[in-house]
Design an enzyme around this catalytic site. Structure first.
Site, short mmCIF file in Angstrom:
data_model
loop_
_atom_site.label_atom_id
_atom_site.label_comp_id
_atom_site.label_asym_id
_atom_site.label_seq_id
_atom_site.Cartn_x
_atom_site.Cartn_y
_atom_site.Cartn_z
N GLU A 55 0.71 -1.28 -0.16
CA GLU A 55 0.05 0.02 -0.15
C GLU A 55 0.92 1.36 0.11
OE1 GLU A 55 -0.27 -2.57 1.94
OE2 GLU A 55 -2.04 -2.65 3.10
N CYS A 83 -2.68 -2.75 7.40
CA CYS A 83 -2.21 -2.51 8.95
C CYS A 83 -2.55 -1.13 9.29
CB CYS A 83 -0.63 -3.14 9.08
SG CYS A 83 0.54 -2.03 8.41
#
Lengths: 148, 148
Positions: A55, A83
């Site tokens: 990401e 996360c």
């Protein structure tokens, strides 16, 4: 196959590339105006850098592509629930829509352990859609089975 | 002046450097065995990259310096309470101790808005010490006063 499935398929292809580097297979794609502007996969071990999740790398590429740190009208497709670090980067970059392939009950920060992308106390709210793609979870299961 | 104050002073010098780039003045220092292994300041606007907060840049430099993504025995000194992204990066990198100069009641993720660095559901717990240094908050107050 609808458009969301197509973009998730490309994220899964990215996740498969991570396997070549013996990385946890996670892939991400960023889309603007129905066009892919960034793709990335996990490169933490290869780069020896704990911030090199799919990401984060995709966000950095997308910002370079647009020459702007604001990804307001962009959508991210990611094979695994982000996360806390990545969920935080998603709100920092103001990404509008987030499509998630499977959940992470150990460190997911989009609802599983905590929720950073939809938190009224923070300055940005992301539209989240769960696509529950079996390939996303199978890739991870097989990876960790072979690791043990 | 005790050692913690010395390292925080160096983080404040980093924050002052950010002002030269017209960036929000936040600075970070990472220390191992009482030696500084990385210093960084916010470069988000300059780099057009929302991930370029002081903490992320310092973690990347420290990992490069140690040739290891695990910063287990390291301490970070940061002038402002880390946001969710940076608090997430701190737990990803397994930093042991975190010294914070001042709190951020808008997006602080070390106790103010949420707590990522001390959360039993996540896989790493950070020792946090608040140093409450007036220069850290004054730098930010003056910056935003001039912005308006």
């Amino acid at each position: 196959m609808n458009q969301n499935s197509v973009f998730m398929e490309i994220a899964i292809q990215e996740a498969r590339k991570a396997l070549i580097f013996n990385e946890v297979p996670v892939g991400a794609v960023i889309v603007k105006d129905n066009k892919i502007i960034a793709t990335a996969h996990n490169l933490k071990e290869f780069n020896n850098d704990p911030t090199c999740h799919a990401e984060i790398l995709a966000i950095k590429k997308a910002c370079k592509a647009l020459n702007n740190w604001r990804l307001n009208d962009c959508s991210m497709y990611v094979t695994l629930e982000p996360c806390p670090m990545c969920a935080g980067a998603i709100i920092q970059s103001r990404i509008k829509n987030l499509y998630i392939g499977t959940f992470d009950d150990r460190s997911g920060a989009c609802g599983s352990v905590l929720n950073i992308v939809q938190n009224d106390s923070l300055n940005h709210w992301v539209n989240v859609q769960w696509l529950y793609n079996k390939d996303c979870s199978l890739l991870l299961e097989n990876f960790f089975k072979h690791k043990r």
